[in-house]
Motif scaffolding. Structure first.
Motif, PDB file in Angstrom:
ATOM      1  N   GLU A 190       0.916  -1.415  -0.155  1.00 16.35           N
ATOM      2  CA  GLU A 190      -0.475   0.106   0.422  1.00 16.35           C
ATOM      3  C   GLU A 190       1.135   1.179  -0.133  1.00 16.35           C
ATOM      4  OE1 GLU A 190      -2.526  -0.635   3.649  1.00 16.35           O
ATOM      5  OE2 GLU A 190      -1.436   0.420   4.748  1.00 16.35           O
ATOM      6  N   GLU A 197       0.024   9.762  13.806  1.00 13.59           N
ATOM      7  CA  GLU A 197      -1.459   8.562  14.827  1.00 13.59           C
ATOM      8  C   GLU A 197      -1.993   9.215  15.824  1.00 13.59           C
ATOM      9  OE1 GLU A 197       1.839   5.169  12.807  1.00 13.59           O
ATOM     10  OE2 GLU A 197      -0.023   4.441  13.026  1.00 13.59           O
ATOM     11  N   GLU A 288      -5.132   1.022  10.038  1.00  9.62           N
ATOM     12  CA  GLU A 288      -5.744  -0.474  10.225  1.00  9.62           C
ATOM     13  C   GLU A 288      -7.244  -1.002  11.375  1.00  9.62           C
ATOM     14  OE1 GLU A 288      -3.402  -2.294  12.519  1.00  9.62           O
ATOM     15  OE2 GLU A 288      -2.834  -1.041  14.190  1.00  9.62           O
TER      16      GLU A 288
HETATM   17  P1  AMP Z   1      -0.081  -1.978  12.310  1.00 15.70           P
HETATM   18  O1  AMP Z   1       1.151  -3.431  12.534  1.00 15.70           O
HETATM   19  O2  AMP Z   1      -1.019  -2.465  11.248  1.00 15.70           O
HETATM   20  O3  AMP Z   1      -0.160  -1.719  12.771  1.00 15.70           O
HETATM   21  O4  AMP Z   1       1.624  -1.276  11.187  1.00 15.70           O
HETATM   22  C1  AMP Z   1       2.765  -0.801  12.391  1.00 15.70           C
HETATM   23  C2  AMP Z   1       3.142   0.417  11.713  1.00 15.70           C
HETATM   24  O5  AMP Z   1       2.946   0.210  10.280  1.00 15.70           O
HETATM   25  C3  AMP Z   1       1.568   1.392  12.086  1.00 15.70           C
HETATM   26  O6  AMP Z   1       1.597   2.033  13.124  1.00 15.70           O
HETATM   27  C4  AMP Z   1       2.147   3.373  11.254  1.00 15.70           C
HETATM   28  O7  AMP Z   1       3.351   3.490  11.929  1.00 15.70           O
HETATM   29  C5  AMP Z   1       3.061   2.186  10.124  1.00 15.70           C
HETATM   30  N1  AMP Z   1       1.862   1.889   9.367  1.00 15.70           N
HETATM   31  C6  AMP Z   1       1.004   0.807   8.529  1.00 15.70           C
HETATM   32  N2  AMP Z   1       0.625   0.622   7.161  1.00 15.70           N
HETATM   33  C7  AMP Z   1       0.969   2.082   7.013  1.00 15.70           C
HETATM   34  C8  AMP Z   1       1.200   3.206   5.569  1.00 15.70           C
HETATM   35  N3  AMP Z   1       0.303   3.128   5.159  1.00 15.70           N
HETATM   36  N4  AMP Z   1       1.643   4.775   5.385  1.00 15.70           N
HETATM   37  C9  AMP Z   1       2.385   4.937   6.561  1.00 15.70           C
HETATM   38  N5  AMP Z   1       2.903   3.642   7.704  1.00 15.70           N
HETATM   39  C10 AMP Z   1       1.594   3.027   7.941  1.00 15.70           C
END
Ligand code: AMP
Ligand code: GLY
Length: 426
Positions: A190, A197, A288
């Motif tokens: 993506e 955040e 997410e």
């Molecule tokens: P998650 O395990 O889905 O919480 O993702 C871990 C971390 O990755 C998130 O807290 C964000 O800091 C970073 N992250 C996930 N998706 C994105 C995105 N599309 N763009 C920027 N940072 C992202």
């Protein structure tokens, strides 16, 4: 009513602490719990994935409400198991059925759900192993950084952000070769979103929702947001930049379309729903969904809820939350997580924790702790050990109180970040 909470972390201790104050509560049980939850109710040595064992316990102890803390049992069908059993089906479970839990259990499901309901999120495409060539071509057309996500649950480690195309290609291949096991059989690629955040939570009965206090989580191990990702090194609530204008956008563009989308797809969602958001300029995007409260967000959010949480859960079960509002504490709260040295890499357990007595201006929420059955001492039992939560009239005050308390708690190689909230207080 007798209540059973499933889980063993700081989130579950925060929920147990709050429920133990409810006027509706008779007996509280936590399975398996930790050294802290033992002070709010009775720990029961049952694992979250032992559905049969939990069934037996629920029937023998006249449990009238079950709250599932972590996502794994929900994605494994905990709620569905109850609904399919004649003796259990009328006992309310807080936590969604498997189909809805896929909002967290499958990134591809979550992304396609958002697409179907026009919910703002990063643009994406999903690939499987047989599409390696197409996935490589897709990456080659993107600009860095590259965001790769294993589709399934990967203990919080399934998201990779790569600075170069070479690194992204290497990681993509590793994911298809089993780096995250079955979770990586599909990979979501993506667009990278640049912003700040925050975590937003609702409690829903499948018809309406209650907006809970929002929070900001500090995920990296090192000060200045450096180093490896962790389960979370602390949290603060409220979030200063989440003003009314911004939160109205969150409700109108994200929360309502999500609740309506679930209804439209015939999915009855009962429980907490957590929106991991990125504020890009002044607009919210979903990073997410999580199908539970956040941890360590729960440790700063739950103390700010003044309403009776068990009463709220009963209304979720009865589908009557529309009739209530949530009373919240206007003060700031800050949770500082004390972790074992070496975490999130390898660390040692079984260290004696001292200084837990006579803490009067903070609340201690235990995460990885246990009681030594012989000495009665509290020992470390995980990477994240204890969250220290305090209130303050402003963020700085809440943080100062938590840091003051954190200094009094000791165990071998204790570590915590000392810069929480500095990005927001300047
Ligand atoms: P998650 O395990 O889905 O919480 O993702 C871990 C971390 O990755 C998130 O807290 C964000 O800091 C970073 N992250 C996930 N998706 C994105 C995105 N599309 N763009 C920027 N940072 C992202
Ligand atoms: N603090 C983020 C989470 O609970 O996943």
């Amino acid at each position: 009513m007798n209540v059973l909470i499933i889980g063993s972390g700081g989130r579950e201790h925060a929920i147990a602490w709050k429920i133990s104050q409810s006027k509706l509560l008779n007996k509280l049980f936590i399975a398996p719990g930790n050294a802290g939850t033992a002070h709010t109710g009775k720990n029961v040595s049952l694992k979250a994935n032992d559905f049969e064992g939990i069934r037996q316990f629920v029937l023998e102890n006249d449990i009238g409400m079950i709250i599932v803390g972590p996502e794994a049992p929900l994605v494994a069908g905990f709620h569905d198991f109850f609904l399919a059993d004649d003796k259990l089906k009328d006992i309310p479970v807080i936590g969604p059925v498997r189909k809805a839990a896929l909002l967290e259990g499958s990134k591809d499901f979550a992304k396609s759900f958002m697409k179907r309901h026009n919910i703002p999120t990063a643009s994406y495409q999903t690939f499987d192993k047989a599409q390696l060539k197409e996935a490589m071509a897709f990456l080659a057309h993107k600009k860095p950084p590259y965001v790769l996500k294993a589709d399934g649950l990967a203990a919080g480690k399934g998201v990779l952000i790569c600075e170069t195309l070479e690194a992204a290609e290497k990681e993509l291949k590793a994911m298809f070769q089993g780096k995250f096991g079955y979770a990586g059989r599909l990979v979501v690629i993506e667009e990278f979103l640049k912003g700040i955040e925050l975590s937003v939570f609702v409690l829903t009965d499948g018809k309406d929702y209650l907006l809970l206090p929002e929070a900001k989580d500090y995920k990296r191990i090192g000060e200045g947001d450096t180093g490896l990702n962790t389960g979370g090194m602390g949290s603060i609530s409220p979030v200063p930049f989440a003003d009314k204008t911004f939160m109205d956008k969150v409700e109108n563009r994200i929360i309502r379309p999500t609740i309506e989308g679930l209804k439209a797809e015939g999915i009855k969602y009962k429980g907490f729903l957590f929106f991991g958001l990125m504020k890009v300029n002044d607009d919210p995007y979903v990073i997410e969904y999580n199908v539970r409260m956040g941890d360590p967000e729960a440790e700063s959010v739950i103390p700010r809820i003044k309403s009776d949480l068990l009463e709220m859960f009963v209304e979720v079960a009865d589908e009557t939350i529309k009739t209530r509002t949530v009373e919240t504490d206007a003060r700031y709260s800050a949770a500082v997580m004390l972790v074992s040295g070496g975490y999130p890499g390898t660390y040692e357990k079984d260290k004696t924790i001292s200084g837990l007595e006579n803490i009067d201006n903070s609340i201690l929420f235990h995460a990885g702790t246990k009681t030594d059955p012989e000495s009665g001492k509290v020992l470390t039992n995980g990477g994240r050990v204890i969250a220290v939560t305090s209130f303050g009239n402003n963020l700085r005050e809440a943080l100062q109180t938590s840091y003051g308390t954190a200094e009094k708690i000791e165990f071998d190689k204790v570590y915590y970040r000392k810069d929480l909230g500095e990005d927001l207080t300047g």
